[in-house]
Design an enzyme around this catalytic site. Structure first.
Site, PDB file in Angstrom:
ATOM      1  N   HIS A 170      34.655  43.480  25.652  1.00  7.57           N
ATOM      2  CA  HIS A 170      35.618  44.194  24.816  1.00  7.57           C
ATOM      3  C   HIS A 170      34.903  44.788  23.605  1.00  7.57           C
ATOM      4  CE1 HIS A 170      39.082  44.540  21.950  1.00  7.57           C
ATOM      5  NE2 HIS A 170      39.691  44.935  23.051  1.00  7.57           N
ATOM      6  N   SER A 373      41.009  38.326  39.914  1.00  8.01           N
ATOM      7  CA  SER A 373      41.402  39.384  38.985  1.00  8.01           C
ATOM      8  C   SER A 373      42.736  39.996  39.369  1.00  8.01           C
ATOM      9  CB  SER A 373      40.330  40.472  38.948  1.00  8.01           C
ATOM     10  OG  SER A 373      40.738  41.554  38.119  1.00  8.01           O
TER      11      SER A 373
END
Length: 451
Positions: A170, A373
């Site tokens: 991130h 995921s």
């Protein structure tokens, strides 16, 4: 048959070959209305209080309808919009609740929700395998604040440490390195988005004389990849780093509510040598305001603890004053859902993720879904209005859909129908597919070279 289309030709076709989008009129109307009715106006003496409130209420109601419409097309961002149950807490908005200071310390500020906060933290501590008397934590204003606190902890414990984080991390990680003026090594990633531990090894060996502060991603921002914690620890040990020479922070903003509920997944737990973890509360849980949870080891926190006389408590957090409503909302939804309800949400999202991935592949569209995921990556649509309409996140030649609990099969079918119709416009009858092997791996690329 699909044919290879270079990135440049792909983008050029988007500019030159695209027919008008169905969304053009909608966008034009939005541009015309931008700012209308939203300027802050001083009360008009000729307008009575009742009329003024009615006018303001009308604006808010119209905005509510706008939000309701946009939620129906909310696919690209990791936030759960099943939020109706929170309406039961609306009466709390009449109170200004501030959880200033340490959640485990009382103060002379009486309007706080620290009992709720500790209840939430205890739940997360159990989920992450750390005893009540061994952990410390607090409810943050979001994942970035949790990362700020976790990396700060690592830096304070290892002042000369280097931050290692993958290129798929991130953006807050690189911002944190700048803010704290830390040396930062960006580690390469595999096509899946996982940290490349061979590159980590090479960079650790170059910097053997300095401690390592490692950021582990549990669900990368774009590809939803989960780094291999056990392999990272093994790599550190192979490079000669003892336990007192490294600190591991886990950024679990996206998958912190997914991986713990997967029976076959590798365990992420404080029984392993991690120092802290940050999890978002507004993503999978769907808290209607940005928030999160930071957990760390209790023995570390004294290094950041400062007694503040005028609030009559200890400050151990990044924010100081903190939203006192967030812990109540988190406490409420955890009691509503429970572990069983969260397991069901995770299973539903995994099934819907595989459904979307399979439908895209069947249609000859480049796509990828990592194990563990709920993020489906596919080729970027060459139409900015299509992207805006479905609120997709894009990176280079890729776009993604994040399957949150509010995303239904009906929403996905609507999206797929729209996408396939638009592809006839974008690419014509040949249905040219861009080359994405470098981005998502050869096994996921369906261009003529790799199909």
């Amino acid at each position: 048959m699909a044919a290879q289309l270079s990135a440049n030709n792909f983008n050029q076709k988007a500019i030159n070959g695209e027919e008008p989008s169905d969304y053009d009129d909608h966008q034009a109307m939005a541009e015309e209305k931008k700012g209308e009715g939203f300027a802050v106006e001083e009360p008009n003496n000729e307008e009575c209080a009742v009329e003024r409130v009615d006018r303001l209420s009308k604006t808010v109601t119209e905005f509510q309808e706008h939000l309701r419409e946009r939620v129906s097309y909310y696919l690209g961002y990791p936030a759960n919009h099943n939020c109706e149950h929170y309406l039961a807490l609306s009466t709390l908005l009449q109170f200004n609740i501030n959880n200033v200071g340490d959640p485990f310390k009382e103060s002379d500020h009486g309007l706080h929700s620290k009992k709720f906060e500790v209840g939430v933290l205890d739940w997360f501590a159990q989920l992450w395998g750390i005893d009540k008397d061994e952990y410390w934590g607090y409810v943050t204003n979001g994942g970035t604040e949790g990362n700020l606190h976790g990396i700060l902890m690592g830096r304070e414990l290892l002042p000369n440490g280097i931050l290692y984080t993958s290129q798929e991390s991130h953006y807050s990680m690189f911002k944190i390195a700048r803010m704290y003026r830390m040396d930062c090594e960006t580690i390469a990633s595999l096509a899946t988005g996982k940290m490349d531990c061979n590159d980590l090894r090479d960079k650790l060996l170059i910097n053997k004389d300095r401690p390592a502060i490692i950021n582990i991603n549990i669900g990368t921002t774009f590809k939803g990849a989960t780094d291999d914690l056990d392999l990272v620890v093994q790599t550190l040990e192979d490079c000669g780093f003892s336990r007192d020479q490294f600190y591991i922070h886990c950024d679990a903003a996206i998958s912190g509510f997914v991986v713990p509920f997967l029976k076959q997944a590798p365990k992420f737990t404080f029984k392993k040598p991690i120092g802290s973890v940050s999890i978002s509360g507004h993503k999978f849980l769907g808290c209607p305001m940005p928030c999160g949870v930071l957990l760390t080891r209790k023995r570390y926190i004294d290094i950041l603890s400062t007694s503040i006389e005028y609030i009559a408590t200890v400050d151990t957090t990044i924010a100081g004053s903190r939203n006192g409503h967030s812990p109540i909302f988190l406490w409420y939804v955890l009691n509503i859902k429970g572990q069983k309800g969260l397991e069901e949400d995770v299973e539903k999202c995994l099934i819907n993720s595989r459904y979307l991935r399979d439908r895209l592949k069947k249609a000859g569209i480049n796509s990828m879904l990592n194990e563990m995921s709920i993020t489906v990556v596919f080729e970027r649509p060459p139409d900015s209005e299509f992207i805006r309409h479905w609120q997709l996140q894009c990176l280079g030649n890729m776009a993604h859909v994040v399957i949150m609990p509010h995303v239904t099969v009906e929403m996905l079918d609507h999206f797929l129908y729209d996408l396939l119709q638009k592809r006839n416009i974008w690419y014509g009858k040949l249905q040219l597919a861009p080359l994405l092997a470098k981005d998502i791996g050869i096994c996921n690329c369906v261009c003529s070279v790799h199909a």
